[in-house]
Design an enzyme around this catalytic site. Structure first.
Site, PDB file in Angstrom:
ATOM      1  CE  LYS A  11      -6.898  71.894 -75.176  1.00  0.00           C
ATOM      2  NZ  LYS A  11      -6.850  73.181 -75.922  1.00  0.00           N
ATOM      3  NE  ARG A  89       2.234  76.764 -71.018  1.00  0.00           N
ATOM      4  CZ  ARG A  89       0.984  76.757 -71.504  1.00  0.00           C
ATOM      5  NH1 ARG A  89       0.017  76.123 -70.866  1.00  0.00           N
ATOM      6  NH2 ARG A  89       0.700  77.373 -72.624  1.00  0.00           N
ATOM      7  NE  ARG A 106      -1.192  72.699 -77.035  1.00  0.00           N
ATOM      8  CZ  ARG A 106      -1.331  73.653 -76.138  1.00  0.00           C
ATOM      9  NH1 ARG A 106      -0.416  74.611 -76.022  1.00  0.00           N
ATOM     10  NH2 ARG A 106      -2.387  73.660 -75.341  1.00  0.00           N
ATOM     11  CG  HIS A 119      -5.389  71.910 -70.443  1.00  0.00           C
ATOM     12  ND1 HIS A 119      -5.488  73.277 -70.570  1.00  0.00           N
ATOM     13  CD2 HIS A 119      -5.146  71.667 -69.124  1.00  0.00           C
ATOM     14  CE1 HIS A 119      -5.326  73.832 -69.376  1.00  0.00           C
ATOM     15  NE2 HIS A 119      -5.113  72.871 -68.484  1.00  0.00           N
TER      16      HIS A 119
HETATM   17  P1  IDP Z   1      -2.632  77.071 -73.639  1.00  0.00           P
HETATM   18  O1  IDP Z   1      -3.604  75.925 -73.827  1.00  0.00           O
HETATM   19  O2  IDP Z   1      -1.418  76.925 -74.504  1.00  0.00           O
HETATM   20  O3  IDP Z   1      -2.304  77.309 -72.193  1.00  0.00           O
HETATM   21  P2  IDP Z   1      -4.391  79.380 -73.476  1.00  0.00           P
HETATM   22  O4  IDP Z   1      -4.025  80.763 -73.892  1.00  0.00           O
HETATM   23  O5  IDP Z   1      -4.479  79.082 -72.007  1.00  0.00           O
HETATM   24  O6  IDP Z   1      -3.352  78.384 -74.198  1.00  0.00           O
HETATM   25  O7  IDP Z   1      -5.768  79.047 -74.175  1.00  0.00           O
HETATM   26  C1  IDP Z   1      -6.500  77.884 -73.835  1.00  0.00           C
HETATM   27  C2  IDP Z   1      -6.953  77.211 -75.113  1.00  0.00           C
HETATM   28  O8  IDP Z   1      -7.823  78.105 -75.822  1.00  0.00           O
HETATM   29  C3  IDP Z   1      -5.835  76.905 -76.122  1.00  0.00           C
HETATM   30  O9  IDP Z   1      -5.206  75.656 -75.859  1.00  0.00           O
HETATM   31  C4  IDP Z   1      -6.558  76.910 -77.437  1.00  0.00           C
HETATM   32  O10 IDP Z   1      -7.133  75.661 -77.745  1.00  0.00           O
HETATM   33  C5  IDP Z   1      -7.662  77.926 -77.223  1.00  0.00           C
HETATM   34  N1  IDP Z   1      -7.288  79.209 -77.823  1.00  0.00           N
HETATM   35  C6  IDP Z   1      -6.338  80.071 -77.377  1.00  0.00           C
HETATM   36  N2  IDP Z   1      -6.236  81.145 -78.165  1.00  0.00           N
HETATM   37  C7  IDP Z   1      -7.159  80.968 -79.164  1.00  0.00           C
HETATM   38  C8  IDP Z   1      -7.542  81.739 -80.302  1.00  0.00           C
HETATM   39  O11 IDP Z   1      -7.006  82.824 -80.568  1.00  0.00           O
HETATM   40  N3  IDP Z   1      -8.529  81.195 -81.078  1.00  0.00           N
HETATM   41  C9  IDP Z   1      -9.131  79.991 -80.806  1.00  0.00           C
HETATM   42  N4  IDP Z   1      -8.799  79.251 -79.744  1.00  0.00           N
HETATM   43  C10 IDP Z   1      -7.823  79.722 -78.934  1.00  0.00           C
HETATM   44 MG    MG Z   2      -3.515  78.000 -70.743  1.00  0.00          MG
END
Ligand code: IDP
Ligand code: MG
Length: 157
Positions: A11, A89, A106, A119
């Site tokens: 990212k 993941r 992470r 990501h």
């Molecule tokens: P992931 O990246 O682990 O798959 P997702 O739920 O798909 O997680 O969310 C995409 C991205 O959105 C996350 O990597 C994170 O950077 C951001 N994100 C997710 N939840 C939150 C939150 O509650 N607050 C701020 N950013 C969030």
């Molecule tokens: Mg996701």
């Protein structure tokens, strides 16, 4: 046993901290059998970011997420291996770096939930294929050495 592809990306915040090489090295170490099939460095446009994160468009953090994903360059990649979507993941660790297990990307490179370094496609059916199509519509995949390729891309940039 299914051979899958997944879309992974360093990212913008992690890229600008100079962590791309370390993240790619960690991916190679944690997924030793996985093949890197494509790699590009590019700054996502707002349209690309909104398409990429379309499933999250109703979340309160969506505007911040789009701002973050378009803030600078990313290293977009396609990796292939058995069960690689879920395994990548696992290598990434929890979405919130403070909850990520030790020895996950992470945990090592993330700062907070909005700046979590990497990501990776979700395990939901079709999610990886959709992202690969968005980021690599040219789809000319062939195995490359991820570390050497990243170095070459940096030299060109
Ligand atoms: P992931 O990246 O682990 O798959 P997702 O739920 O798909 O997680 O969310 C995409 C991205 O959105 C996350 O990597 C994170 O950077 C951001 N994100 C997710 N939840 C939150 C939150 O509650 N607050 C701020 N950013 C969030
Ligand atoms: Mg996701």
């Amino acid at each position: 046993m299914t051979i899958e592809k997944t879309f992974l990306a360093v990212k913008p915040e992690a890229f600008s901290r100079g962590d791309a090489q370390g993240i790619v090295e960690m991916l190679s170490k944690l997924l030793p059998d996985a093949k890197c099939l494509a790699m590009k460095i590019y700054q996502p446009t707002e349209a690309l970011a909104k398409e990429h994160y379309a499933a999250l468009s109703d979340k309160p953090f969506f505007p911040e997420l789009i701002k973050s994903f378009t803030a600078g360059k990313i290293v977009g990649m396609v990796w292939e291996a058995e069960n690689v979507v879920a395994r990548a993941r696992d290598a990434m660790g929890a979405t919130d770096p403070s909850k990520a297990a030790d020895d996950t990307i992470r945990k090592v490179y993330g700062k907070h939930i909005g700046d979590n370094a990497i990501h990776g496609s979700d395990t939901e059916e079709g999610s990886a294929a959709r992202e690969i199509q968005i980021h690599f519509p040219e789809a000319n995949f062939a195995q490359i050495d991820p570390i050497a390729t990243l170095e070459a891309l940096f030299t060109k940039a």
